[in-house]
Design a protein around this motif. Sequence first.
Motif, PDB file in Angstrom:
ATOM      1  N   GLN A 108       3.869   4.694  -1.932  1.00 43.65           N
ATOM      2  CA  GLN A 108       3.310   6.154  -3.547  1.00 43.65           C
ATOM      3  C   GLN A 108       4.689   6.385  -4.580  1.00 43.65           C
ATOM      4  OE1 GLN A 108       3.654  10.183  -1.961  1.00 43.65           O
ATOM      5  NE2 GLN A 108       1.228  10.058  -1.427  1.00 43.65           N
ATOM      6  N   LYS A 109       3.874   6.222  -5.404  1.00 44.02           N
ATOM      7  CA  LYS A 109       5.902   6.128  -6.606  1.00 44.02           C
ATOM      8  C   LYS A 109       5.498   7.279  -7.552  1.00 44.02           C
ATOM      9  CE  LYS A 109       7.100   2.008  -4.853  1.00 44.02           C
ATOM     10  NZ  LYS A 109       8.920   1.724  -4.530  1.00 44.02           N
ATOM     11  N   VAL A 110       6.204   7.763  -8.205  1.00 45.60           N
ATOM     12  CA  VAL A 110       6.350   8.644  -9.151  1.00 45.60           C
ATOM     13  C   VAL A 110       6.438   8.011 -10.723  1.00 45.60           C
ATOM     14  CG1 VAL A 110       7.504  10.295 -10.380  1.00 45.60           C
ATOM     15  CG2 VAL A 110       7.463  10.667  -7.779  1.00 45.60           C
TER      16      VAL A 110
ATOM     17  N   GLY B 165      19.325  -0.070  -4.178  1.00 51.03           N
ATOM     18  CA  GLY B 165      19.731  -1.666  -4.399  1.00 51.03           C
ATOM     19  C   GLY B 165      18.150  -2.118  -2.948  1.00 51.03           C
ATOM     20  N   SER B 166      17.145  -1.160  -2.801  1.00 51.69           N
ATOM     21  CA  SER B 166      16.349  -1.955  -2.116  1.00 51.69           C
ATOM     22  C   SER B 166      15.220  -1.910  -2.471  1.00 51.69           C
ATOM     23  CB  SER B 166      15.635  -1.052  -0.580  1.00 51.69           C
ATOM     24  OG  SER B 166      15.784   0.418  -1.395  1.00 51.69           O
ATOM     25  N   ILE B 167      14.250  -2.850  -1.728  1.00 51.27           N
ATOM     26  CA  ILE B 167      12.807  -3.771  -3.008  1.00 51.27           C
ATOM     27  C   ILE B 167      12.262  -2.073  -2.618  1.00 51.27           C
ATOM     28  CG2 ILE B 167      10.608  -4.762  -2.277  1.00 51.27           C
ATOM     29  CD1 ILE B 167      12.766  -6.697  -2.063  1.00 51.27           C
ATOM     30  N   GLY B 168      11.088  -2.181  -3.421  1.00 54.16           N
ATOM     31  CA  GLY B 168      10.255  -1.029  -4.379  1.00 54.16           C
ATOM     32  C   GLY B 168      10.934   0.249  -4.991  1.00 54.16           C
ATOM     33  N   ASP B 169      12.490   0.130  -5.241  1.00 53.16           N
ATOM     34  CA  ASP B 169      12.674   0.835  -6.132  1.00 53.16           C
ATOM     35  C   ASP B 169      12.080   1.220  -8.153  1.00 53.16           C
ATOM     36  OD1 ASP B 169      14.703   1.479  -4.571  1.00 53.16           O
ATOM     37  OD2 ASP B 169      16.340  -0.152  -5.785  1.00 53.16           O
ATOM     38  N   GLY B 170      11.045  -0.424  -8.682  1.00 58.75           N
ATOM     39  CA  GLY B 170      11.038   0.478  -9.992  1.00 58.75           C
ATOM     40  C   GLY B 170      10.946  -0.104 -10.778  1.00 58.75           C
ATOM     41  N   LYS B 171      10.098   0.250 -11.942  1.00 58.78           N
ATOM     42  CA  LYS B 171      10.162  -0.382 -13.261  1.00 58.78           C
ATOM     43  C   LYS B 171      10.615   0.317 -14.355  1.00 58.78           C
ATOM     44  CE  LYS B 171       8.488  -4.707 -11.572  1.00 58.78           C
ATOM     45  NZ  LYS B 171       9.329  -5.255 -11.171  1.00 58.78           N
TER      46      LYS B 171
END
Lengths: 112, 112, 112, 432, 432, 432
Positions: free
Chosen positions: A57-59, A84-90
Amino acid sequence: MKLITAIIKPGKFDEVKTALRNAGVKGMTVSEVSGVGRQGGHVEVYRGAEYPIDLIQKVRLEILAEDKEVDALIDVIVKTASTGSIGDGKVWTTSVENVVRVRTGEKGETAI
Amino acid sequence: MKLITAIIKPGKFDEVKTALRNAGVKGMTVSEVSGVGRQGGHVEVYRGAEYPIDLIQKVRLEILAEDKEVDALIDVIVKTASTGSIGDGKVWTTSVENVVRVRTGEKGETAI
Amino acid sequence: MKLITAIIKPGKFDEVKTALRNAGVKGMTVSEVSGVGRQGGHVEVYRGAEYPIDLIQKVRLEILAEDKEVDALIDVIVKTASTGSIGDGKVWTTSVENVVRVRTGEKGETAI
Amino acid sequence: MDQVVLSAGDTAWVLASSALVLLMTPGLAFFYGGMVRAKSALNMMMMSMVTIGVVSVLWVIYGFKLAFGYEANSQWYGSFSLSGLGDVVNELTNNGGVYPIPLLVFAAFQLMFAVITPALISGAIADRTKFVSWIVFVAIWVTVVYFPVAHWVFAFGNKEGDTVTGAGFLASRGVQDFAGGTAVHINAGAAALALAIVLGRRIGWQKSPMRPHSLPLVLLGAGLLWFGWFGFNAGSALGANNIAGLAFINTQVATAGALLGWILTEKMRDGHPTTLGAASGAVAGLVAITPACAFVAPWAAAVIGFIAGVICALAVGLKYKLGYDDALDVVGVHLVGGIVGSLAIGFFGSSAVNSLGLDGIFYGGGTALLGKQALGVVLVFAYSFVATLIIGYLIEKTIGFRVQSEKELIGVDQTEHAESAYELGGILKGGR
Amino acid sequence: MDQVVLSAGDTAWVLASSALVLLMTPGLAFFYGGMVRAKSALNMMMMSMVTIGVVSVLWVIYGFKLAFGYEANSQWYGSFSLSGLGDVVNELTNNGGVYPIPLLVFAAFQLMFAVITPALISGAIADRTKFVSWIVFVAIWVTVVYFPVAHWVFAFGNKEGDTVTGAGFLASRGVQDFAGGTAVHINAGAAALALAIVLGRRIGWQKSPMRPHSLPLVLLGAGLLWFGWFGFNAGSALGANNIAGLAFINTQVATAGALLGWILTEKMRDGHPTTLGAASGAVAGLVAITPACAFVAPWAAAVIGFIAGVICALAVGLKYKLGYDDALDVVGVHLVGGIVGSLAIGFFGSSAVNSLGLDGIFYGGGTALLGKQALGVVLVFAYSFVATLIIGYLIEKTIGFRVQSEKELIGVDQTEHAESAYELGGILKGGR
Amino acid sequence: MDQVVLSAGDTAWVLASSALVLLMTPGLAFFYGGMVRAKSALNMMMMSMVTIGVVSVLWVIYGFKLAFGYEANSQWYGSFSLSGLGDVVNELTNNGGVYPIPLLVFAAFQLMFAVITPALISGAIADRTKFVSWIVFVAIWVTVVYFPVAHWVFAFGNKEGDTVTGAGFLASRGVQDFAGGTAVHINAGAAALALAIVLGRRIGWQKSPMRPHSLPLVLLGAGLLWFGWFGFNAGSALGANNIAGLAFINTQVATAGALLGWILTEKMRDGHPTTLGAASGAVAGLVAITPACAFVAPWAAAVIGFIAGVICALAVGLKYKLGYDDALDVVGVHLVGGIVGSLAIGFFGSSAVNSLGLDGIFYGGGTALLGKQALGVVLVFAYSFVATLIIGYLIEKTIGFRVQSEKELIGVDQTEHAESAYELGGILKGGR
Ligand SMILES: Nc1ncnc2c1ncn2[C@@H]1O[C@H](COP(=O)(O)OP(=O)(O)O)[C@@H](O)[C@H]1O
Ligand SMILES: Nc1ncnc2c1ncn2[C@@H]1O[C@H](COP(=O)(O)OP(=O)(O)O)[C@@H](O)[C@H]1O
Ligand SMILES: Nc1ncnc2c1ncn2[C@@H]1O[C@H](COP(=O)(O)OP(=O)(O)O)[C@@H](O)[C@H]1O
């Protein structure tokens, strides 16, 4: 004008929204999306059968902004949303040709 | 070719869809989003604790269109979706480099 | 850099995701949308009253890609998602000005 | 009260039945709540829940006496006095004869009927009702309509020595209504029609789709109603005896028949048997067998149910023709189903299955019984419809009965209750 | 056991009541489960479900004897021995007198009380509890707290010839608690407070919104609780008799009163009556009338309910002032409601409605009864709070009671159970 | 029928039990409905609902006589005649002896068993069944399989003067099955296996995930099943007596044991105890104790439950090895659980707890009882499996049993019922 699109972690949404408001953003459009990426998913188990869930899930935020604000806003988002952890987004930007405010029919930067 | 993105009030969606059809639009992609903007939210109360809800349900339309239709379609959307009250939404356009119809592999304007 | 947006049938999502992974795509953002188009909807009936449902569930993929990969990826999507029947969907590309990875602040192609 | 002593067995069944009937009102809340759109689901359910609150409190103050008192010796109402339930803890039920169950158990059982009847009405006015006005309406309506009508139908009077005093006028005229086809269903259905007229059509009615937001919730409601209805019908025997057994099995097979009747009608008319149809058919069957359950043979119950299923499935379309917005078809299901069941006794009634019953047309009893039944139907309908119309307009003209149209569009859950039913997305929907 | 013979009627009602009380625990699971966020709904419900498992098994091993044995002739606990239920199939219930129902039926009925009491506690520690630790906690807590306290309150001892042996110390001191205001609700509420302190506040408490993810689920839970509570209260008469009838109708009207009291308080304080308020009010009323249901007149029950509704609606805000995160207000509803009900007997108690009852202050009985009631309240609260605090810290220090904060953020459904509650989208959410 | 007179107490309990057992079928609908994907949830539930309709109507026409008639004096079936329930309103139940409850109450109680048995089968063929074919299947299956098998197991015959006539062949051979381990669960489980084979695997089976769309709905179903099962098991005593008490408490503790057994197995095998596991374990325990509940001591019930929980948790994986798509594990839970329970009597059976029971191996009764039990298991399995295979293929070859694959992909809710279960989004999903 530009459209800034940001994919961030749900848990960071509140902070980012507040930070953007403080940075002068008047509005944005938000949606719930699922992300695939380097971040691993998790496994659910139903009656012994395993279901790997690799969608996370992302926003997604979409923010129309004037050209001159763009860099500052990206900075705000990156700074606030990063853990700082993987999956922070773009975050990415595209060029917008025209914006119209539905209520008034105003066009261009005043419509944002 | 252009991509028209419109954020409108949910209650206006039916009318806008019909108006766009009448204006010759063959297809569109629709999603449920939440909007932040000038329009105020509301407050919910659970066991005396107040929860301000500042995200407001909106509908996002994405319409691929030929360059020459764009202005007319924006007009249709703005006219139909407007109620005159805050929160009516935004319409914007971006330039699309290529469109492909999955079924046939057709490219460009015929793919729309 | 480009943003590839693809609207496909939900039943094809798994295959497309796998095919894109095999083609070297590291990530994508996925959302549930509804499509209007040539494909007919269906009718639901509640206590004798008919409700035509002309919105059809689709999946939207957004994939940031380097310019040189774009054509190959579109090919992969079109080939995998196509069933040959109406409603298979659309793929389109827009130009992206900048991409930032939230976690690291990296910019440009390395951020994808 | 000489010979009769408390029977634990009979009391056990009526206690269980009372609990079952209470459950019907939450069941109704789910049945109705699932049928409306998500934005007014809570309001729909709250109308049922608050009705339990209001009616129970009024019952213990004066409602029980107004319905089942006998002191006024009137056939129109019980008596104007406090219910005084604390003083009768050790008394047996006395209603045209002494029953071996505590009076308080009878009072509790009948209370549950008084609760669900107004709750049934709420389906007609979904999506657009001011919550406070609904509360006011319920309080007035049970006082002016339900308590008296319950007296007409269910009060067989109090036996003092050799005389009976205070029997209701339909009861004493031999109108047969075992568990409330007239007093509950026709009564509620007529009131629903009146309120649908008073409140008017919802914005977008027949234009924008208003489909059930959760059919599993509808089915849950139907399931609980079915379950609870065994208490409603078989409990009305006020004991665990042969008549309770008959009422029980009739309730089951009539409901089954109506379920099949409704979905068959759908299959033939619309092409598909639906879940909403199965749930609605079950409820229509339960309604129709309510007055008849102790007066007909099981095969007849199945037939009555089937007929009710078909007729109600056809009747729910009427509102589109006639133009009243009875949102959840209280008229089509409860009024029509109640009429079908009440009149069916005139045809299928059999004194062989119940010595207190009469033979209907098919059993050689002639049309006399049908005539009585028609009388009950007409009188209860007329009184309830007119009285409700008056109460409804009074409320509309004073405090207003319907929310402003802007609130209706936003949804009454948010505007009347400051809540929303679901927060599934978790991140965004109704969240920050 | 000379004269008393098995009464099928009384047995039928206690059997039905036992089933009703069992249903309350799934009901509680839904009531609680709907109130938490979607990401921990399953864990919330699993805490109730597994409690049924653990307590039932312990009951059949030693629990029943620990609570209701009399061999030790202690007022603090029953006896340390196997329950041996297989040997008493044909015996009648013997608890300060012989009841005409099988001992196994009494054992089943009381088991359901032992099940729901610890389950009630779980609401306080929503969203952050290690599932395995909860299981360990339940096993210890019922053994050390519930079984003994049930003995204090519910064990009237075994009558052997002319003497009674093994009566609980509150029971024998005349503390009036018909169905468990002290043993169940104050007990659970005190334990909830202790555990809320042991586990500490949830991440984001009072900052990020934690609103109910499904109010229909909450309402379903409340409806099933209400329904089942008739078994809890009226079943505690251990027969289908006048007292059962009194307990039954009092349960109904107190709940109704509390529902109204709570939403009225909301209307005045927050501007809107809410669904969550109606559901919470109903539960508060059920809690409050539990100890009192067989000792007061129906009008008094309505008043007690109303007062409980108002006070509990105000009490749930306390946690924000005092700073403990009792997630679902077990303290505000069960502890406070239990206290209101237990003390109310001291005011409204009436020997006229129940010859085994005493007159409270309003009936000229003076303050003696109130004093006894206060004693019961204080002792049960103190013992439960202290014992639970100790058990809680022991678990926290050994195997840990709370999940890591990362898991709490992700949601305990995923981390503790590898599941998610809903998969509605079908395509994406929780799907491939 | 000389001495025996109607007992209100026994009747009250069997009436309540009948209502409880009816509720199990909607309960099953939710249990199954929650386990499938959202696109076929309604169809899943409709299979249960329509089964209530079809079987109830057939029962009142000829089913009751086919199962419980005695006129043919056959051990294989009752009698071919109309049920004629309207003629026996005042008769008592006569089944190998006269019971003090009305015959109609017995007929209603047994009807509920006839309803749920075919409904159980539907879980095996989720997501892909033509609705009309299911209706046809149910009508044939109950006639050819259930009604006769019920006669084998449950018909103890009619006592006329000194002789008994029309006892079923398993009943008269002393196969012990108190509430339907063979007639209901093995029967349904065997039929489920046959139909899973007839209909074949779902598209995407073992490839695409098919996870439960709503675990709260599954849990609701499990809760209602548990609640209703007290009627199923303890109601089978046909009275409110010691045996009912034994059956009741055994039902509770076996279910508790199985819940623990299943989630413990999960914890050890998969790493997490799950909600679906707890719900499934509970049902497995209920199934396993069904035949045994009145023949074993409570401690043994807990052990039997625990064993059933473990074995069934392991058995649900079998289908992946053997390659049949029993979608919701009817085989793994009902067939396997039914076998565990039926055979367990051969080990744990104790004449001390029930004078009508026999001692099993652990009580020194030797292997004779186990042999009988095995006979019952094998015969019912074999008959049901073969007969269902034939019926299934007949339907498949004539009107077709499975929907076209395109419809399966779209989802049977839309194609068979023209509905969708949820419309939560409100704006878009399933809306205009
Ligand atoms: N190529 C891409 N195109 C579109 N979205 C992407 C792409 N790669 C990643 N994303 C989005 O960004 C999210 C985070 O990406 P991920 O690779 O997991 O971590 P990170 O960005 O920290 O390296 C993904 O869940 C997805 O929503
Ligand atoms: N800067 C923005 N970028 C993206 N979307 C926006 C922006 N501003 C507003 N919106 C969208 O438009 C909707 C309406 O905006 P709002 O400011 O409330 O009213 P109005 O457009 O009438 O002035 C918002 O709910 C949001 O979805
Ligand atoms: N002009 C358009 N703009 C945006 N999306 C479109 C457009 N036309 C079609 N779509 C999307 O593509 C999907 C498939 O389109 P449709 O016309 O039904 O079939 P096909 O692409 O096979 O001709 C639609 O459901 C919609 O989501």
